[in-house]
Design a protein around this motif. Structure first.
Motif, PDB file in Angstrom:
ATOM      1  N   ARG A  78      16.389   2.900  -4.138  1.00 16.99           N
ATOM      2  CA  ARG A  78      17.589   2.806  -3.301  1.00 16.99           C
ATOM      3  C   ARG A  78      17.434   1.704  -2.257  1.00 16.99           C
ATOM      4  N   ALA A  79      16.223   1.540  -1.729  1.00 18.92           N
ATOM      5  CA  ALA A  79      15.977   0.529  -0.706  1.00 18.92           C
ATOM      6  C   ALA A  79      15.772  -0.858  -1.295  1.00 18.92           C
ATOM      7  N   GLY A  80      15.670  -0.956  -2.622  1.00 21.91           N
ATOM      8  CA  GLY A  80      15.397  -2.248  -3.237  1.00 21.91           C
ATOM      9  C   GLY A  80      13.940  -2.642  -3.148  1.00 21.91           C
ATOM     10  N   ILE A  81      13.086  -1.656  -2.911  1.00 21.02           N
ATOM     11  CA  ILE A  81      11.645  -1.857  -2.788  1.00 21.02           C
ATOM     12  C   ILE A  81      10.984  -1.459  -4.096  1.00 21.02           C
ATOM     13  N   VAL A  82       9.867  -2.083  -4.418  1.00 21.98           N
ATOM     14  CA  VAL A  82       9.156  -1.815  -5.670  1.00 21.98           C
ATOM     15  C   VAL A  82       8.074  -0.769  -5.418  1.00 21.98           C
ATOM     16  N   HIS A  83       8.156   0.356  -6.124  1.00 26.63           N
ATOM     17  CA  HIS A  83       7.200   1.447  -5.942  1.00 26.63           C
ATOM     18  C   HIS A  83       5.962   1.202  -6.798  1.00 26.63           C
ATOM     19  N   VAL A  84       4.783   1.416  -6.205  1.00 27.87           N
ATOM     20  CA  VAL A  84       3.508   1.284  -6.910  1.00 27.87           C
ATOM     21  C   VAL A  84       2.756   2.613  -6.788  1.00 27.87           C
ATOM     22  N   PRO A  85       2.986   3.556  -7.713  1.00 29.22           N
ATOM     23  CA  PRO A  85       2.274   4.832  -7.638  1.00 29.22           C
ATOM     24  C   PRO A  85       0.838   4.669  -8.126  1.00 29.22           C
ATOM     25  N   ILE A  86      -0.118   5.217  -7.387  1.00 24.59           N
ATOM     26  CA  ILE A  86      -1.535   5.126  -7.741  1.00 24.59           C
ATOM     27  C   ILE A  86      -2.028   6.509  -8.143  1.00 24.59           C
ATOM     28  N   ASN A  87      -2.700   6.569  -9.274  1.00 25.52           N
ATOM     29  CA  ASN A  87      -3.244   7.828  -9.764  1.00 25.52           C
ATOM     30  C   ASN A  87      -4.148   8.453  -8.703  1.00 25.52           C
ATOM     31  N   PRO A  88      -3.882   9.685  -8.268  1.00 24.05           N
ATOM     32  CA  PRO A  88      -4.710  10.299  -7.223  1.00 24.05           C
ATOM     33  C   PRO A  88      -6.154  10.529  -7.655  1.00 24.05           C
ATOM     34  N   LEU A  89      -6.453  10.433  -8.965  1.00 28.32           N
ATOM     35  CA  LEU A  89      -7.827  10.591  -9.428  1.00 28.32           C
ATOM     36  C   LEU A  89      -8.659   9.332  -9.240  1.00 28.32           C
ATOM     37  N   LEU A  90      -8.012   8.193  -8.980  1.00 29.15           N
ATOM     38  CA  LEU A  90      -8.760   6.952  -8.835  1.00 29.15           C
ATOM     39  C   LEU A  90      -9.571   6.947  -7.546  1.00 29.15           C
ATOM     40  N   LYS A  91     -10.671   6.211  -7.572  1.00 28.67           N
ATOM     41  CA  LYS A  91     -11.539   6.081  -6.407  1.00 28.67           C
ATOM     42  C   LYS A  91     -11.198   4.792  -5.658  1.00 28.67           C
ATOM     43  N   ARG A  92     -11.869   4.592  -4.543  1.00 27.57           N
ATOM     44  CA  ARG A  92     -11.503   3.518  -3.616  1.00 27.57           C
ATOM     45  C   ARG A  92     -11.577   2.128  -4.245  1.00 27.57           C
ATOM     46  N   MET A  93     -12.510   1.903  -5.185  1.00 30.01           N
ATOM     47  CA  MET A  93     -12.609   0.581  -5.801  1.00 30.01           C
ATOM     48  C   MET A  93     -11.345   0.233  -6.570  1.00 30.01           C
ATOM     49  N   GLN A  94     -10.841   1.209  -7.351  1.00 30.58           N
ATOM     50  CA  GLN A  94      -9.623   0.949  -8.123  1.00 30.58           C
ATOM     51  C   GLN A  94      -8.406   0.832  -7.207  1.00 30.58           C
ATOM     52  N   VAL A  95      -8.370   1.657  -6.157  1.00 32.03           N
ATOM     53  CA  VAL A  95      -7.245   1.603  -5.219  1.00 32.03           C
ATOM     54  C   VAL A  95      -7.204   0.255  -4.515  1.00 32.03           C
ATOM     55  N   ALA A  96      -8.370  -0.226  -4.093  1.00 35.75           N
ATOM     56  CA  ALA A  96      -8.433  -1.521  -3.421  1.00 35.75           C
ATOM     57  C   ALA A  96      -7.920  -2.635  -4.324  1.00 35.75           C
ATOM     58  N   HIS A  97      -8.296  -2.584  -5.612  1.00 36.97           N
ATOM     59  CA  HIS A  97      -7.812  -3.605  -6.548  1.00 36.97           C
ATOM     60  C   HIS A  97      -6.295  -3.551  -6.676  1.00 36.97           C
ATOM     61  N   ILE A  98      -5.738  -2.363  -6.827  1.00 40.02           N
ATOM     62  CA  ILE A  98      -4.288  -2.230  -7.015  1.00 40.02           C
ATOM     63  C   ILE A  98      -3.534  -2.706  -5.776  1.00 40.02           C
ATOM     64  N   LEU A  99      -4.023  -2.346  -4.592  1.00 40.13           N
ATOM     65  CA  LEU A  99      -3.359  -2.793  -3.361  1.00 40.13           C
ATOM     66  C   LEU A  99      -3.382  -4.309  -3.256  1.00 40.13           C
TER      67      LEU A  99
END
Length: 504
Positions: A78-99
């Motif tokens: 609705r806001a015209g923003i792109v959502h990036v859902p991150i799997n809650p099972l991922l650890k900080r290394m994968q989260v850092a890469h996605i961000l």
């Protein structure tokens, strides 16, 4: 549900406007939102997002299933923003890469996950918001009304592992996600009185679609993060669940426990994704749910979902992946680029409006998978060349043969071997590493890791280090140490030879 298939794409956030105002839309732990509440809360969250981000920005979420993670797909749209859902099972290394890779300007996560991040994990320019503090601020916002965005605009980036390298972001438009919702709601026959138990992660394409297809039909979603299979049966009984979607390993676990009669009595349909059903598993599901319709399905994030098998054919063709879903055109193309003859093996090629817009900021890998549709395609345009080998029988039913790449599919998750290998080498305990899959009756494939040890190596030390670096579903189940890892004539590590050795 409309009687005719609705093929006109709309902005994704319009899904919030479809249900009867007073009918249940989202069953949370502490309260129930009806469809009017859904509309209001999506509008308020969208307004809040625009106070912290601009149209086209990426906003990531990393939390268990709750009000925020369930509403963000529509609020961002609705806001015209792109959502990036991150799997809650991922650890900080994968989260850092996605961000970093997505260029997210904000991460919304719960406090416990935020405390697990280290300095440098969140890129400069990316704000952080705690889920626990979110709604006090959102409640102060005036709801933003339905959008008029171009349906071809980007709505979400879903990160999925590739055959090599780190997770890659699949770009999905409003059209992709809207028509995916229409398609699934249509062939499953979801009605306004249906109650869907959402056990799939919301970072997965089908996990999100469980929300979207249900709300398109005006039904109700019960999100569940389960610890034990019995949590699923209890939720089905408590909420009168009519629709349950699982991956094969969870179905196996669910068939090994007792089901309360009240949970069985309400069940109308079962859906399967993330791997093939076996003949034995089909029989077990029939035994427990004699009156429920069973829908085996096949899909890939790059085109959401490709095929389903009509429930009336499951008993006679239990291993088939069926035929194309609505809005999908599925061709089987031989190695010469022609449509394969009946029962001839070829590559599954998906054409039509469900095809994603490629990989985020990765033109090279986009060009490898997203190519011009075959000449025989009715839709034309860009198609997804899946790399999966299938055959189409004389009845037009498709049968999965195998995967062309080296992906490991375990417990419904697609795992990049290189991601496991990179994590192993990063421990400093090994010099070389090769990850492969070994057939497993419950997981589909178990992750196996071949290594050439470095000084100080022990299998227990490596296991401990990987437990900190990788999510549970990526953890190797079998290890093998080599003085010299097998190589092929080109000098490359020989995955085929290693796979054969683990299979012995």
């Amino acid at each position: 549900m409309p009687s005719a298939l609705d093929s006109r794409p709309r902005p994704l956030d319009h899904l919030a406007e479809r249900g009867e105002a007073n009918a249940s839309a989202l069953v949370l732990r502490d309260r129930v939102l009806n469809h009017q509440d859904l509309r209001t809360r999506v509008g308020q969250l969208a307004a809040w997002l625009l106070e912290h981000a601009s149209k086209g920005d990426r906003v990531a979420s990393w939390a268990a299933k709750g009000e925020a993670t369930c509403l963000l797909p529509l609020a961002c749209a609705r806001a015209g923003i792109v959502h990036v859902p991150i799997n809650p099972l991922l650890k900080r290394m994968q989260v850092a890469h996605i961000l970093s890779d997505s260029g997210a300007v904000m991460l919304i996560a719960n406090n416990a996950r935020l405390k697990g991040l280290e300095h440098g994990d969140v890129p400069s320019g990316c704000a952080v918001g705690a889920e626990e503090d979110l709604w006090a601020q959102v409640d102060e916002c005036e709801p933003l009304g339905p959008s008029d965005h171009d349906p071809e605009e980007l709505a979400a980036i879903l990160y999925t592992s590739g055959s090599t390298g780190r997770p890659k972001g699949v770009m999905l438009s409003h059209t992709n996600m809207w028509l995916g919702a229409v398609s699934v709601a249509s062939y499953l026959g979801i009605e306004p009185d249906d109650v869907v138990l959402a056990v799939q992660p919301l970072s997965f394409d089908y996990g999100q679609n469980q929300l979207l297809s249900t709300w398109y039909a005006g039904g109700s979603v019960v999100p569940l993060d389960y610890l034990l299979p019995r949590d699923v049966t209890k939720a089905c009984a408590k909420h009168g669940v009519t629709t349950l979607a699982c991956v094969p390993p969870l179905w196996v676990q669910l068939t090994e426990i007792e089901w309360p009669q009240e949970a069985v009595a309400s069940m109308r349909r079962l859906t399967n994704t993330g791997g093939a059903l076996t003949v034995g598993l089909v029989k077990d599901l029939r035994r427990i749910f004699p009156d429920a319709r069973l829908f085996p399905m096949y899909g890939l994030t790059e085109a959401f979902r490709s095929t389903y098998l009509d429930p009336s054919l499951v008993d006679s063709h239990p291993t088939s992946i069926g035929k194309a879903i609505p809005f999908a055109e599925i061709l089987v193309i031989d190695d010469q680029g022609n449509v394969a003859a009946p029962d001839e093996e070829g590559e599954l090629v998906h054409c039509g409006p469900l095809v994603a817009h490629g990989y985020w900021q990765d033109a090279e890998r986009t060009a490898e998978r997203f190519k011009p549709a075959p000449a025989a395609s009715t839709y034309g345009g860009t198609a997804v060349w899946s790399g999966d080998r299938v055959r189409r029988d004389a009845q037009g039913l498709l049968h999965f043969v195998g995967r062309r790449d080296s992906m490991i599919k375990s417990a419904g998750n697609r795992i990049s071997p290189q991601e496991v290998e990179d994590a192993a080498i990063a421990t400093g305990l090994v010099v070389e590493a090769v990850a492969v899959g070994k057939p497993d009756p419950k997981l589909g494939h178990a992750v196996c890791l071949a290594v050439r040890p470095a000084e100080g190596y022990s299998e227990e030390a490596l296991k401990k280090a990987l437990a900190q670096a990788l999510p549970n579903f990526m953890q190797p189940r079998f290890y093998r140490a080599y003085d010299a890892i097998p190589r092929n004539p080109n000098g490359k590590l020989d995955r085929n030879a290693i796979t054969q050795e683990f299979a012995r």
